[in-house]
Design an enzyme around this catalytic site. Structure first.
Site, mmCIF file in Angstrom:
data_model
loop_
_atom_site.group_PDB
_atom_site.id
_atom_site.type_symbol
_atom_site.label_atom_id
_atom_site.label_comp_id
_atom_site.label_asym_id
_atom_site.label_seq_id
_atom_site.Cartn_x
_atom_site.Cartn_y
_atom_site.Cartn_z
ATOM 1 N N THR A 43 0.858 -1.184 0.000
ATOM 2 C CA THR A 43 0.000 0.000 0.000
ATOM 3 C C THR A 43 0.894 1.234 0.000
ATOM 4 O O THR A 43 2.079 1.140 -0.324
ATOM 5 C CB THR A 43 -1.001 -0.047 1.178
ATOM 6 N N ASN A 44 0.359 2.398 0.325
ATOM 7 C CA ASN A 44 1.152 3.627 0.316
ATOM 8 C C ASN A 44 0.700 4.531 1.458
ATOM 9 O O ASN A 44 -0.216 4.187 2.208
ATOM 10 C CB ASN A 44 1.026 4.318 -1.052
ATOM 11 N N ASP A 45 1.319 5.698 1.554
ATOM 12 C CA ASP A 45 1.112 6.576 2.712
ATOM 13 C C ASP A 45 -0.118 7.465 2.630
ATOM 14 O O ASP A 45 -0.321 8.303 3.500
ATOM 15 C CB ASP A 45 2.331 7.490 2.888
ATOM 16 N N ARG A 95 -7.866 2.401 1.521
ATOM 17 C CA ARG A 95 -7.360 2.462 2.891
ATOM 18 C C ARG A 95 -7.234 3.918 3.326
ATOM 19 O O ARG A 95 -6.653 4.730 2.618
ATOM 20 C CB ARG A 95 -5.972 1.808 2.942
#
Ligand code: CTP
Ligand code: CA
Length: 226
Positions: free
Chosen positions: A33-35, A61
């Site tokens: 995933t990522n920030d 998310r």
């Protein structure tokens, strides 16, 4: 002006917003995933609702609290987000792609938890579908707004994305700058249209950025009589 003051600049418009990061599974307990915090997209959904729009928020998310009065659709992967957006695209007037969509996903999604085996592991990744570009190819009058997260050469990359993805507006942010980007409550963005730079905004709350963006969107909707 009176129309703006009433906060009704998007009255009757159907606005579709994507937000948050996608989750690309490797196995039942592991993922890429990522920030992205989802805050920018959630702020856009909230501001659109306040301006009178009928809002659908497609969220990956995120740690943000969903705004009241908007339809919330939860998704996980880029592929699920693509399907959720595509289903609703024909009936949308404005689409804002604030989500941080994974560019790559694991080639294999394992049904069972992977067991360790050997001293190293190489993951094979494949490209996801570019959702924004797909929408740009099939749009019929929808106002399409993309984001460009950059750490260098912001204008060149943003204009390149606008052209390549057939967008009407691009929100560029320098995600390397203080007060901008993924996790905070503020952002520093530039708005670009096909004609080039429209406005370079100072550091503002994400809610204010959302409002300024949607005022430009409403203007463009009005001036092109969609
Ligand atoms: N985007 C998308 N689908 C993807 C990748 C990106 O819809 N598979 C959208 C994002 O939601 C954003 C815009 O494309 O609105 C730009 O995303 P960004 O990551 O900045 O650009 P990319 O085109 O993916 O290029 P790169 O990451 O190589 O800079
Ligand atoms: Ca990307």
């Amino acid at each position: 002006e009176a129309f703006f003051a009433q906060g009704n600049t998007l009255a009757g418009q159907r606005v579709l917003v994507t937000a948050g990061g996608t989750v690309e599974r490797l196995d039942p307990v592991r993922y890429l995933t990522n920030d992205s915090s989802g805050k920018m997209g959630f702020a856009i959904a909230e501001a659109a609702k306040a301006m009178g729009a009928q809002v659908t928020l497609i969220a990956g998310r995120t740690s943000a609290q969903p705004p009241a009065g908007v339809e919330l659709v939860r998704v996980e992967s880029a592929q699920q987000m693509l399907e959720a957006v595509t289903e609703r695209f024909d009936t949308a007037d404005i689409v804002v792609k604030a989500a941080a969509v994974a560019d790559y996903r694991p080639v294999k999604q394992h049904g069972q938890k992977l067991k360790k085996n050997g001293e190293s592991l190489t993951l094979e990744l494949e490209r996801t579908t570019d959702i924004l570009q797909t929408l740009g190819e099939k749009k019929k009058g929808q106002l399409l707004i993309g984001f460009a997260a950059e750490t260098e050469d912001v204008e060149r990359y943003a204009m390149d994305k606008l052209t390549r993805k057939n967008c009407d507006l691009i929100v560029a942010n320098d995600v390397g700058a203080d007060g901008a980007g993924f996790n905070g409550d503020t952002n520093i963005v530039q708005l670009y249209g096909p004609e080039g730079l429209i406005e370079s905004l100072p550091m503002l709350s994400k809610r204010e950025v959302a409002q300024r963006l949607l005022i430009h969107a409403a203007d463009r909707m009005a001036s092109t009589r969609r």
